[in-house]
Design a protein around this motif. Structure first.
Motif, PDB file in Angstrom:
ATOM      1  N   PHE A   1      41.884  68.744  20.156  1.00 31.70           N
ATOM      2  CA  PHE A   1      41.758  67.338  20.091  1.00 31.70           C
ATOM      3  C   PHE A   1      42.005  66.594  21.628  1.00 31.70           C
ATOM      4  CE2 PHE A   1      42.404  68.042  15.479  1.00 31.70           C
ATOM      5  CZ  PHE A   1      42.080  66.319  15.030  1.00 31.70           C
ATOM      6  N   ALA A   2      42.573  67.577  22.431  1.00 32.19           N
ATOM      7  CA  ALA A   2      42.735  67.110  23.968  1.00 32.19           C
ATOM      8  C   ALA A   2      41.117  67.027  24.593  1.00 32.19           C
ATOM      9  CB  ALA A   2      43.484  67.967  24.778  1.00 32.19           C
ATOM     10  N   ILE A   3      40.262  67.857  24.316  1.00 33.54           N
ATOM     11  CA  ILE A   3      38.806  67.881  24.526  1.00 33.54           C
ATOM     12  C   ILE A   3      38.362  66.551  23.850  1.00 33.54           C
ATOM     13  CG2 ILE A   3      36.827  68.817  24.673  1.00 33.54           C
ATOM     14  CD1 ILE A   3      38.260  71.539  24.910  1.00 33.54           C
ATOM     15  N   MET A   4      38.551  66.557  22.780  1.00 26.80           N
ATOM     16  CA  MET A   4      37.951  65.532  21.848  1.00 26.80           C
ATOM     17  C   MET A   4      38.443  63.916  22.222  1.00 26.80           C
ATOM     18  SD  MET A   4      35.759  66.400  19.699  1.00 26.80           S
ATOM     19  CE  MET A   4      35.541  64.947  18.756  1.00 26.80           C
ATOM     20  N   ALA A   5      39.651  64.013  22.895  1.00 22.87           N
ATOM     21  CA  ALA A   5      40.259  62.650  23.251  1.00 22.87           C
ATOM     22  C   ALA A   5      39.570  62.330  24.545  1.00 22.87           C
ATOM     23  CB  ALA A   5      41.747  62.716  23.651  1.00 22.87           C
ATOM     24  N   MET A   6      39.270  63.267  25.705  1.00 24.88           N
ATOM     25  CA  MET A   6      38.585  63.052  26.763  1.00 24.88           C
ATOM     26  C   MET A   6      37.003  62.549  26.613  1.00 24.88           C
ATOM     27  SD  MET A   6      39.522  66.501  28.919  1.00 24.88           S
ATOM     28  CE  MET A   6      38.628  65.918  30.428  1.00 24.88           C
ATOM     29  N   PHE A   7      36.475  62.820  25.364  1.00 30.28           N
ATOM     30  CA  PHE A   7      35.246  62.243  25.016  1.00 30.28           C
ATOM     31  C   PHE A   7      35.235  61.008  24.347  1.00 30.28           C
ATOM     32  CE2 PHE A   7      33.892  66.766  24.650  1.00 30.28           C
ATOM     33  CZ  PHE A   7      32.946  66.830  25.852  1.00 30.28           C
ATOM     34  N   LEU A   8      36.163  60.827  23.642  1.00 30.94           N
ATOM     35  CA  LEU A   8      36.381  59.548  22.741  1.00 30.94           C
ATOM     36  C   LEU A   8      36.996  58.429  23.800  1.00 30.94           C
ATOM     37  CD1 LEU A   8      37.786  60.933  19.452  1.00 30.94           C
ATOM     38  CD2 LEU A   8      35.430  59.933  19.912  1.00 30.94           C
ATOM     39  N   PHE A   9      37.911  58.792  24.636  1.00 32.83           N
ATOM     40  CA  PHE A   9      38.435  57.704  25.474  1.00 32.83           C
ATOM     41  C   PHE A   9      38.263  58.063  27.070  1.00 32.83           C
ATOM     42  CE2 PHE A   9      41.232  58.779  21.864  1.00 32.83           C
ATOM     43  CZ  PHE A   9      41.129  57.614  21.184  1.00 32.83           C
ATOM     44  N   PRO A  10      37.301  57.869  27.507  1.00 38.87           N
ATOM     45  CA  PRO A  10      36.671  58.384  28.973  1.00 38.87           C
ATOM     46  C   PRO A  10      37.331  57.445  29.770  1.00 38.87           C
ATOM     47  CG  PRO A  10      34.927  56.984  27.871  1.00 38.87           C
ATOM     48  CD  PRO A  10      36.003  57.295  26.594  1.00 38.87           C
TER      49      PRO A  10
ATOM     50  N   LEU B   1      40.088  51.074  14.767  1.00 36.39           N
ATOM     51  CA  LEU B   1      39.695  52.377  14.415  1.00 36.39           C
ATOM     52  C   LEU B   1      40.035  53.511  15.350  1.00 36.39           C
ATOM     53  CD1 LEU B   1      36.116  51.494  12.916  1.00 36.39           C
ATOM     54  CD2 LEU B   1      38.191  51.630  11.723  1.00 36.39           C
ATOM     55  N   ASN B   2      40.297  53.442  16.503  1.00 34.31           N
ATOM     56  CA  ASN B   2      41.017  54.609  17.293  1.00 34.31           C
ATOM     57  C   ASN B   2      42.119  55.186  16.573  1.00 34.31           C
ATOM     58  OD1 ASN B   2      38.640  54.355  18.989  1.00 34.31           O
ATOM     59  ND2 ASN B   2      39.788  53.149  20.553  1.00 34.31           N
ATOM     60  N   VAL B   3      42.905  54.182  16.132  1.00 37.02           N
ATOM     61  CA  VAL B   3      44.180  55.004  15.422  1.00 37.02           C
ATOM     62  C   VAL B   3      43.724  56.345  14.784  1.00 37.02           C
ATOM     63  CG1 VAL B   3      44.410  53.606  13.259  1.00 37.02           C
ATOM     64  CG2 VAL B   3      46.382  54.387  14.468  1.00 37.02           C
ATOM     65  N   LEU B   4      42.808  56.360  13.876  1.00 32.59           N
ATOM     66  CA  LEU B   4      42.310  57.395  13.031  1.00 32.59           C
ATOM     67  C   LEU B   4      42.446  58.808  13.896  1.00 32.59           C
ATOM     68  CD1 LEU B   4      39.466  55.821  10.884  1.00 32.59           C
ATOM     69  CD2 LEU B   4      41.602  56.051  10.236  1.00 32.59           C
ATOM     70  N   PHE B   5      42.323  58.778  15.132  1.00 38.07           N
ATOM     71  CA  PHE B   5      42.083  60.149  15.862  1.00 38.07           C
ATOM     72  C   PHE B   5      43.556  60.631  15.743  1.00 38.07           C
ATOM     73  CE2 PHE B   5      43.206  61.925  19.970  1.00 38.07           C
ATOM     74  CZ  PHE B   5      42.282  62.948  19.970  1.00 38.07           C
ATOM     75  N   PHE B   6      44.595  59.620  16.002  1.00 34.14           N
ATOM     76  CA  PHE B   6      45.812  60.104  16.129  1.00 34.14           C
ATOM     77  C   PHE B   6      46.632  60.359  14.904  1.00 34.14           C
ATOM     78  CE2 PHE B   6      44.852  57.445  19.693  1.00 34.14           C
ATOM     79  CZ  PHE B   6      45.354  58.106  20.957  1.00 34.14           C
ATOM     80  N   ILE B   7      46.111  59.694  13.778  1.00 32.79           N
ATOM     81  CA  ILE B   7      46.735  59.952  12.475  1.00 32.79           C
ATOM     82  C   ILE B   7      46.301  61.492  12.116  1.00 32.79           C
ATOM     83  CG2 ILE B   7      46.527  59.304  10.106  1.00 32.79           C
ATOM     84  CD1 ILE B   7      46.458  56.256  11.078  1.00 32.79           C
ATOM     85  N   ILE B   8      44.939  61.659  12.227  1.00 31.35           N
ATOM     86  CA  ILE B   8      44.596  62.869  11.706  1.00 31.35           C
ATOM     87  C   ILE B   8      45.124  64.120  12.757  1.00 31.35           C
ATOM     88  CG2 ILE B   8      42.559  64.496  11.613  1.00 31.35           C
ATOM     89  CD1 ILE B   8      40.647  61.883  11.311  1.00 31.35           C
ATOM     90  N   PHE B   9      45.326  63.846  13.874  1.00 32.34           N
ATOM     91  CA  PHE B   9      46.145  65.109  14.865  1.00 32.34           C
ATOM     92  C   PHE B   9      47.549  65.062  14.488  1.00 32.34           C
ATOM     93  CE2 PHE B   9      48.940  65.667  18.228  1.00 32.34           C
ATOM     94  CZ  PHE B   9      48.405  66.692  18.784  1.00 32.34           C
ATOM     95  N   VAL B  10      48.172  64.009  13.933  1.00 32.18           N
ATOM     96  CA  VAL B  10      49.474  64.175  13.517  1.00 32.18           C
ATOM     97  C   VAL B  10      49.611  65.014  12.145  1.00 32.18           C
ATOM     98  CG1 VAL B  10      51.386  62.895  12.867  1.00 32.18           C
ATOM     99  CG2 VAL B  10      50.214  62.479  15.030  1.00 32.18           C
ATOM    100  N   ILE B  11      48.636  64.545  11.322  1.00 28.11           N
ATOM    101  CA  ILE B  11      48.778  65.002   9.959  1.00 28.11           C
ATOM    102  C   ILE B  11      48.627  66.574  10.092  1.00 28.11           C
ATOM    103  CG2 ILE B  11      47.597  65.073   7.645  1.00 28.11           C
ATOM    104  CD1 ILE B  11      47.325  62.121   7.942  1.00 28.11           C
TER     105      ILE B  11
END
Length: 763
Positions: free
Chosen positions: A231-240, A286-296
């Motif tokens: 998810f850290a690598i995905m975050a770098m792509f999603l939030f450059p 919609l960016n909140v979905l990234f963090f919700i999925i990570f936490v779940i």
């Protein structure tokens, strides 16, 4: 002159009331028992050699059995040596508080530049050297009794010996060649907890339980780390990173792989939620979905898997340990019987029978270092049998020695005398009544309530005249309550009898201690100030002048302790009794778990001192030279007392990190202070160990104790759980005789498989 004989009644398992005869001991024997010196082996006026045994304390029977080593092992296992070893362990561990830099200063805040008490370097080194010499002699004696061939198979013995030798070498180098100004790493201080672990069987079992499922636990933690990395690598792509917006998510939290991994690790602990997601959520909902999925996935799935794995590793493991402990008990009893069967006759030959004279067993019991309670109970059974027969076989011997399994705390021994109809007995009946208890408890609650009001007024009214006006009546009422509590204790002690009342429950001793302490302090305060209200001089003290605890504050603290009387109402509900009892018994029986956690805590604190000692001074100087603008930093939150400059502050700092909240603030601060990102590993490993392993170990113990108490409640049994053996008592079964014989025949120093015509073969 014959010894006086006393009589005491004991309630047996069958419900019959037997009379146990016990002789009052002379002062010399009482002093011997108090100190813990082994009893001398008594011998009858015959040529037959009597054998003494120490299996009552369930020590290992795998040791040399020559006369010399039996004597050494008897002293080695005595209460005196064990207590001296505990004292040496305590002193060795407590040295961290006194060694440079010592923990004896008013504050640990680096801004105040605290003046520390400096203890003599040479004195501390001599004390440490004496403890290390004791450890060396202790472990060498233990290895000598067991034999090198057998001892080298025991990991903890070898580890204890290696650490002791290394510690002695480092200690000698420090005192002989290195000055006291040496500030480098002292490895022997980090290794000190191992001395404590080796001395506890349950602590070694707890570590063995971790070792048993260590690969599974590591696999689960690795899965969590892989989840964070993905998810850290995905975050770098999603939030450059944005060159135009300095407050973008990529610029603030996910600017690099290191930042992404660290921020999501902190989110995995929920410590920086919702800060880490706020910039992204501000850009697009919609960016909140990234963090919700990570936490779940991370917290509600992987974290629960880790909890289940650790829980399963410990849940029931101690049941197997107690089963093995019971096997050793039965093995020791069988071995002692087999040795007692072989008696040296006048001609020097070996005579082997199937029975043992009761007189020999009685001599051995009186020579063994067992508790007086068990000795009296076993002697009573032997006296009963001796009226019918002169010898006992193994079944009778085993049944009698199983009395050692009984816990004196689970057997009611105190009988309260029945009252009559005269006036004095009627007053005693009042002191024994439940209504009298209820009145005392209600008054205790009122005392706590009035104390709360009095303390609150102390902080609401700064003028002494106003304070006296609002609290004088309440203070006198509290003083009256204190007098009542003292009279209540006197009344109950008189009604039940002082000896029986205070022996029946430790809570009665606590009540008496609190009431008398509160009364004495109140009388002293009244004698000094002439009023129960706080003195005007104490009211005018500045924060720097206030001592740790004034006399008035000590009185109020004693008043607040009366709230413990609520415990009296707990037995009214069995479910509440089970829950509260689970907490109390976990504290009482969790020595192995807490010992392992304390050992790791101790070693980790010392390691923190070696790695980060003095770094906050540099950070404080740097903060004075620069203007800190980032909100929520270590500097702005003024966390300066939390450091690793001494042992006490190290413990507090690790505790604050263990609570998880704001733990990443500490990580950022010490990373900046040391100018290296590798320092993060120290704090990350501490977080992973405490939350994923340490706390789940306590959870497993709570589950075992709760199940044991619940089963006892369903079976209408006593709910007391005084030791680990009591927790699993209902689940234990007697070990098969074949297994006992098999292990008995494997004894390295006694040949139990010999024919009747052969002599006892010992090495």
């Amino acid at each position: 002159m014959s010894r006086r004989r006393t009589i005491s009644s004991v309630i047996t398992d069958s419900g019959s009331d037997y009379i146990v005869y016990s002789t009052s001991l002379p002062i010399k024997d009482r002093l011997r028992n108090y100190i813990g010196i082994p009893k001398p082996i008594e011998r009858e006026n015959t040529d037959n050699e009597q054998y003494s045994w120490y299996a009552v304390n369930y020590q290992s029977i795998v040791h040399k059995v020559t006369k010399f080593y039996l004597l050494v092992y008897r002293w080695f296992s005595s209460s005196l040596i064990r207590n001296m070893h505990r004292i040496a362990l305590t002193i060795n561990l407590c040295l961290a508080l006194f060694e440079w830099p010592s923990s004896f200063s008013i504050t640990s805040d680096v801004r105040d530049k605290p003046d520390r008490i400096v203890f003599p370097y040479l004195l501390l080194m001599i004390i440490e050297g004496l403890t290390l010499i004791w450890f060396f002699v202790y472990i060498c004696t233990k290895i000598s009794c067991l034999g090198i061939k057998h001892a080298r198979k025991r990991f903890w013995l070898i580890a204890f010996l290696i650490v002791t030798i290394y510690s002695l070498c480092e200690w000698f180098a420090m005192i002989a060649f290195i000055s006291y100004t040496y500030q480098g790493i002292r490895v022997r201080r980090i290794l000190r907890p191992l001395f404590m672990i080796e001395s506890s069987q349950l602590m070694k079992k707890a570590l063995k339980a971790v070792q048993k499922d260590l690969l599974t636990i590591i696999a689960c933690i690795a899965m969590a780390l892989a989840h964070i990395l993905f998810f850290a690598i995905m975050a770098m792509f999603l939030f450059p990173r944005s060159e135009t917006r300095k407050d973008s998510q990529g610029s603030t939290y996910f600017g690099s792989l290191h930042d992404s991994v660290f921020q999501l690790l902190v989110l995995y602990s929920t410590a920086n939620n919702p800060d880490v997601m706020t910039p992204a959520y501000s850009d697009n909902r919609l960016n909140v979905l990234f963090f919700i999925i990570f936490v779940i996935i991370g917290i509600y799935w992987i974290q629960n898997i880790i909890t289940a794995v650790v829980y399963r590793a410990f849940r029931g493991y101690f049941l197997n340990s107690i089963i093995n402990s019971q096997l050793r008990r039965r093995l020791a009893i069988r071995a002692s019987f087999e040795v007692l069967k072989r008696r040296t006759s006048n001609g020097g030959s070996i005579e082997i029978r199937d029975t043992v004279p009761i007189s020999i067993v009685r001599t051995i019991v009186q020579s063994a270092s067992m508790s007086t309670w068990h000795c009296d109970r076993i002697s009573q059974r032997l006296n009963e049998l001796e009226t019918e027969i002169n010898t006992i076989d193994f079944d009778q011997y085993s049944k009698i020695m199983q009395l050692l399994d009984l816990n004196p705390k689970l057997v009611a021994e105190i009988e309260i005398k029945t009252l009559g109809e005269n006036l004095i007995d009627r007053f005693k009946a009042v002191g024994r009544s439940k209504i009298f208890d209820t009145i005392g408890t209600l008054l205790a609650l009122l005392s706590v309530l009035f104390t709360t009001i009095e303390v609150s007024n102390r902080h609401l009214h700064f003028k002494y005249e106003e304070l006296v006006q609002h609290t004088l009546l309440i203070a006198f009422i509290n003083f009256s309550f204190t007098i009542y509590f003292v009279l209540e204790i006197i009344m109950k002690a008189w009604s039940f009898g002082p000896d029986k009342y205070f022996r029946s429950s430790s809570a009665h001793i606590l009540e008496a201690g609190v009431a008398l302490t509160c009364f004495i302090l109140q009388v002293i305060h009244m004698a000094i100030d002439g009023s129960p209200v706080i003195s005007e001089s104490d009211l005018d003290l500045t924060p720097k002048q206030i001592p740790f605890l004034t006399l008035w504050e000590a009185i109020k603290a004693c008043n607040m302790l009366f709230i413990y009387r609520l415990i009296r109402f707990l037995p009214a509900s069995k479910n509440i009794q089970i829950i509260v009892g689970t907490v109390i018994d976990e504290i009482r029986n969790g020595g192995a778990f807490f010992g392992v956690l304390f050992s790791f805590y101790y070693a980790y604190s010392i390691l923190g001192m070696e790695l980060f000692g003095g770094t906050l001074d540099n950070l404080y100087l740097r903060q004075n030279q620069t203007n800190i603008t980032i909100c929520g930093t270590f500097e702005q939150l003024e966390y300066w007392p939390n450091g690793f400059d001494d042992f006490f502050s190290s413990i507090v700092t690790l505790y604050n990190i263990m609570i998880v909240n704001q733990w990443f603030v500490f990580v950022n601060a010490f990373r900046d202070a040391t100018n290296t990102k590798w320092s993060e590993l120290y704090f990350i490993f501490w977080y992973l160990f405490v939350t994923n392993i340490g706390l789940n170990i306590c959870l497993a113990l709570s589950g075992d104790i709760h199940d044991a108490k619940k089963k006892r409640a369903d079976d209408h049994e006593e709910l007391i759980v005084s030791n680990m053996f009591d927790i699993y008592r209902s689940q234990l079964k007697e070990p098969p005789a074949e297994i006992i014989i098999q292990q008995l025949n494997a004894h390295p120093y006694i040949n139990f498989r010999q024919e009747p015509s052969e002599e006892i073969s010992t090495a």
